[in-house]
Design an enzyme around this catalytic site. Structure first.
Site, short mmCIF file in Angstrom:
data_model
loop_
_atom_site.label_atom_id
_atom_site.label_comp_id
_atom_site.label_asym_id
_atom_site.label_seq_id
_atom_site.Cartn_x
_atom_site.Cartn_y
_atom_site.Cartn_z
CG HIS A 38 -1.75 -1.03 1.58
ND1 HIS A 38 -1.35 -2.14 2.25
CD2 HIS A 38 -3.08 -1.19 1.33
CE1 HIS A 38 -2.38 -2.96 2.39
NE2 HIS A 38 -3.43 -2.42 1.84
CG ASP A 87 1.77 -0.95 3.43
OD1 ASP A 87 0.85 -0.61 4.18
OD2 ASP A 87 1.65 -1.76 2.48
C1 XLS Z 1 -7.55 -6.76 4.21
C2 XLS Z 1 -7.04 -6.95 2.86
C3 XLS Z 1 -5.90 -6.03 2.47
C4 XLS Z 1 -5.72 -6.02 0.98
C5 XLS Z 1 -4.96 -4.87 0.45
O1 XLS Z 1 -8.29 -7.56 4.75
O2 XLS Z 1 -6.68 -8.29 2.69
O3 XLS Z 1 -4.75 -6.36 3.14
O4 XLS Z 1 -5.12 -7.20 0.55
O5 XLS Z 1 -5.52 -3.67 0.79
#
Ligand code: XLS
Ligand code: NI
Ligand code: NI
Length: 436
Positions: A100, A103
């Site tokens: 993301h 991150d």
């Molecule tokens: C959350 C999601 C997230 C997505 C990306 O439950 O899995 O981590 O994979 O935003």
């Protein structure tokens, strides 16, 4: 500078190895159904859980004290994490990673500052990608952590929040393109509702579609060729999320003329939260030509939330790989470990144990699934089970030749339907056990 000095490159040592930090099954160049394991699995590590996860939960603070993390939101800290991440990917021997925006780079005091920080970190990531050959599976924008997204992002009741989210995705698309990202993911973390008394569902869904069309248009404009993916999840953090499962996503995409531009990123724990098996979600997406990628993890049968555990269950990985092979592979997608070590597994080395185990479970699942397919008894059974559709009245129905009048004439003459045969579930479960 090494951040994991106690770990070298994880070797493949074969099934009899007792080394906990070696692969017993993942042998990247081994060929299966004419393709290497590496190309089947296209393994990917996530930035968020792996490098940003702290082990905090609603009842307690961080347990994972990472020697590389000074606990600040500084750019220096983020730059150091790039080194940590690429050392980790390289030692594990995975070809891909995913992130993301928030991150990899902390949010600044303004959107402008956030953009500038993101550019700086992206440049560091690009340098590392070039140095190591490790590639970006997908990028995504975090449209759920900041309090501004309390009512949603593209589905917010506040038009300014929609605008902010659009600006953030625009930038994240640019960065993902710059880094050669092969896909771009939308997970609608807050795109849903808690309560229908205060919600104009139709308007929110129209806005969500408008947002996706803007993303498609912008990708065209800048020449981003990556695949757009939606990641279904039924609940958490909201009570009802609009992208609740594969069927709901595909219906939404079809209704708003978005189907040609999107595929799905199916996550195991999300499938089970939706009351489905992973196999179901993969098959549903697959037969509609929309199986794009997977987020590999697993839930806990006794807990009703997204525990994001590392997958080690061979039935699960076998079933997952059976579906992926059945639908012709993952294309530009991959097996992305959207999984986190438990709060109690707080040492950095646990990150290696977790990924090595998950990767081996998938490698083994792939080998078992290929063996089941080569054996042929399972697919022969299914073929035989539907053989009444291959000729006679079945073929007439499938080809669209028969109407209700024809069915009536056929049955009046015949009197009764042919006898049914057993589904043989137990026999087939026993058959699968022969391969495990
Ligand atoms: C959350 C999601 C997230 C997505 C990306 O439950 O899995 O981590 O994979 O935003
Ligand atoms: Ni996910
Ligand atoms: Ni999840």
């Amino acid at each position: 500078m090494q951040y994991f000095p106690e770990v070298g490159k994880i070797p493949y040592e074969g099934p009899s190895s007792k080394n906990p930090l070696a692969y017993r099954y993942y042998n990247e160049n081994e060929m299966i159904e004419g393709k290497s394991m590496k190309d089947h699995l296209r393994l990917s590590v996530v930035y968020w859980h792996t490098f940003r996860g702290t082990g905090s939960d609603p009842f307690g603070a961080s347990t994972m004290i990472r020697p590389w993390d000074d606990g600040t939101n500084s750019v220096d800290n983020a730059i150091r994490m790039v080194d940590v991440a690429f050392e980790f990917f390289s030692k594990l021997g995975v070809p891909y990673y995913a992130f993301h925006d928030r991150d990899i780079a902390p949010e600044g005091n303004s959107l402008k500052e956030s953009h500038a920080i993101l550019d700086k970190i992206a440049a560091a990531l690009l340098a590392k990608q070039q140095q190591t050959g490790i590639k970006l599976l997908w990028g995504t924008a975090n449209l759920f952590s900041n309090p501004r997204f309390v009512h949603g992002a593209a589905t917010s009741c506040n038009a300014d929040v929609f605008a902010f989210a659009g600006a953030q995705v625009k930038k994240c698309l640019e960065v993902t393109k710059m880094l050669g990202g092969e896909n771009y993911v939308f997970w609608g973390g807050r795109e849903g509702y808690q309560n229908l008394y205060n919600t104009d569902m139709k308007r929110e869904l129209d806005h969500l579609a408008r947002f996706f069309h803007m993303a498609v248009d912008y990708a065209k404009k800048i020449g981003f060729k990556g695949q757009f993916l939606i990641e279904p999840k039924p609940k958490e953090p909201t009570k009802h999320q609009y992208d609740s499962d594969a069927a709901a996503c595909l219906n939404f995409l079809r209704s708003y003329d978005l189907l040609p531009y999107f595929k799905l990123n199916i996550e195991t724990n999300h499938a089970t939260l939706a009351g489905h098996t992973m196999m179901h979600e993969l098959d549903y997406a697959g037969f509609q030509g929309a199986l794009g990628s997977i987020d590999a993890n697993t839930g806990d049968l006794l807990l009703g939330w997204d525990t994001d555990q590392f997958p080690t269950d061979l039935y699960l990985t076998t079933q997952t790989m059976l579906m992926i092979l059945k639908h012709g592979g993952l294309g530009t997608g991959g097996v992305n470990f959207d999984a986190k070590v438990r709060r109690e597994s707080f040492e950095p080395i646990d990150l290696f144990h977790a990924h090595v185990g998950g990767i081996d479970a998938f490698a083994r699942g792939l080998k078992i699934a290929a063996a089941i397919r080569a054996d042929g008894r399972l697919s022969d059974f299914v073929k035989q089970r539907y053989s009444s559709w291959d000729s006679g009245i079945g073929a007439e129905i499938e080809s669209g030749k028969a109407d209700f009048a024809r069915l009536e004439a056929y049955m009046l003459e015949k009197g009764e339907a042919n006898a049914n045969t057993s589904g043989r579930q137990e026999m087939l479960e026993n058959l699968i056990n022969q391969f495990l």
